[in-house]
Design a protein around this motif. Structure first.
Motif, short mmCIF file in Angstrom:
data_model
loop_
_atom_site.label_atom_id
_atom_site.label_comp_id
_atom_site.label_asym_id
_atom_site.label_seq_id
_atom_site.Cartn_x
_atom_site.Cartn_y
_atom_site.Cartn_z
N MET A 1 -5.67 -5.75 -20.19
CA MET A 1 -5.04 -5.45 -19.04
C MET A 1 -5.11 -6.47 -17.94
O MET A 1 -6.06 -7.11 -17.80
N SER A 2 -4.18 -6.44 -17.04
CA SER A 2 -4.10 -7.59 -15.87
C SER A 2 -4.50 -6.76 -14.50
O SER A 2 -4.14 -5.49 -14.64
N ILE A 3 -4.99 -7.29 -13.66
CA ILE A 3 -5.06 -6.64 -12.24
C ILE A 3 -4.51 -7.54 -11.43
O ILE A 3 -4.45 -8.79 -11.27
N THR A 4 -3.20 -6.88 -10.68
CA THR A 4 -2.67 -7.62 -9.75
C THR A 4 -3.11 -7.04 -8.12
O THR A 4 -3.34 -5.98 -8.20
N VAL A 5 -3.47 -8.25 -7.35
CA VAL A 5 -3.74 -7.84 -5.89
C VAL A 5 -2.53 -7.93 -5.10
O VAL A 5 -1.75 -8.95 -4.87
N GLY A 6 -2.35 -6.75 -4.38
CA GLY A 6 -1.04 -6.59 -3.40
C GLY A 6 -1.47 -7.58 -1.85
O GLY A 6 -2.71 -7.90 -1.74
N TYR A 7 -0.41 -7.79 -1.18
CA TYR A 7 -0.85 -8.23 0.09
C TYR A 7 -1.24 -7.50 1.12
O TYR A 7 -1.09 -6.08 1.02
N PRO A 8 -2.11 -7.91 1.83
CA PRO A 8 -2.67 -6.89 2.95
C PRO A 8 -1.36 -6.86 4.15
O PRO A 8 -0.64 -7.46 4.19
N THR A 9 -1.90 -5.79 4.92
CA THR A 9 -0.89 -5.62 5.99
C THR A 9 -0.81 -6.89 7.01
O THR A 9 -1.96 -7.05 7.35
N ILE A 10 0.27 -7.50 7.21
CA ILE A 10 0.15 -8.97 8.03
C ILE A 10 0.50 -8.43 9.28
O ILE A 10 -0.06 -9.04 10.38
N VAL A 11 1.68 -7.76 9.62
CA VAL A 11 1.94 -7.28 10.91
C VAL A 11 2.10 -5.76 11.01
O VAL A 11 2.30 -5.13 9.87
N PRO A 12 1.73 -4.89 12.07
CA PRO A 12 2.05 -3.80 12.20
C PRO A 12 3.37 -3.34 11.94
O PRO A 12 4.48 -3.74 12.18
N GLU A 13 3.52 -2.06 11.54
CA GLU A 13 4.59 -1.09 11.28
C GLU A 13 5.47 -1.06 12.50
O GLU A 13 6.57 -1.13 12.85
#
Length: 145
Positions: A1-13
């Motif tokens: 199994m692999s683990i992929t790390v997503g991007y953090p929130t860079i700028v606000p919605e």
């Protein structure tokens, strides 16, 4: 199994929350022209692009049966537009170790950071790394059983 790390929130919605009046957070110098800053429209566009990118990464990861670590949700409210003590992501120039450069040139573009800031190029700071590391550790522990 692999683990992929997503991007953090860079700028606000909501781009209206990105009025920090610190042009080094989201700006670049163009030789002979001065400072190119990022508008609220740019912030909204960047948020949309990074949200879509994260959704694609998540979908591909889950389709493969692998584990996706969602750092965007946990980092909401800790984006580049927040005060230093709150944000987990530094802007174009930000707080970083002394070995990070404070000036870079790319053809007609140059980046000049001031007030002791370094060329961080929108990367997590120490608080962001710690928060993301805790999530990755939990995912690894879960994967190991």
């Amino acid at each position: 199994m692999s683990i992929t790390v997503g991007y953090p929130t860079i700028v606000p919605e909501d781009p209206s929350g990105c009025d920090r009046n610190d042009p080094t957070e989201l700006a670049v110098h163009l030789k002979g022209v001065g400072l190119l800053s990022v508008t609220r429209g740019d912030v909204a566009w960047l948020h949309e692009v990074t949200t879509h990118l994260d959704a694609v990464i998540r979908a591909v990861t889950e389709r493969s049966g692998d584990e996706y670590v969602d750092t965007a949700t946990s980092s909401k409210g800790h984006d580049v537009c927040r005060p230093q003590e709150t944000k987990w992501v530094e802007g174009i120039c930000g707080q970083a170790a002394s070995y990070w450069p404070d000036h870079l040139a790319f053809g007609p573009l140059s980046l000049d950071c001031s007030d002791g800031k370094k060329a961080t190029f929108v990367h997590p700071n120490a608080a962001g790394h710690a928060a993301i590391a805790a999530q990755v550790e939990a995912a690894v522990r879960k994967a190991l059983g």
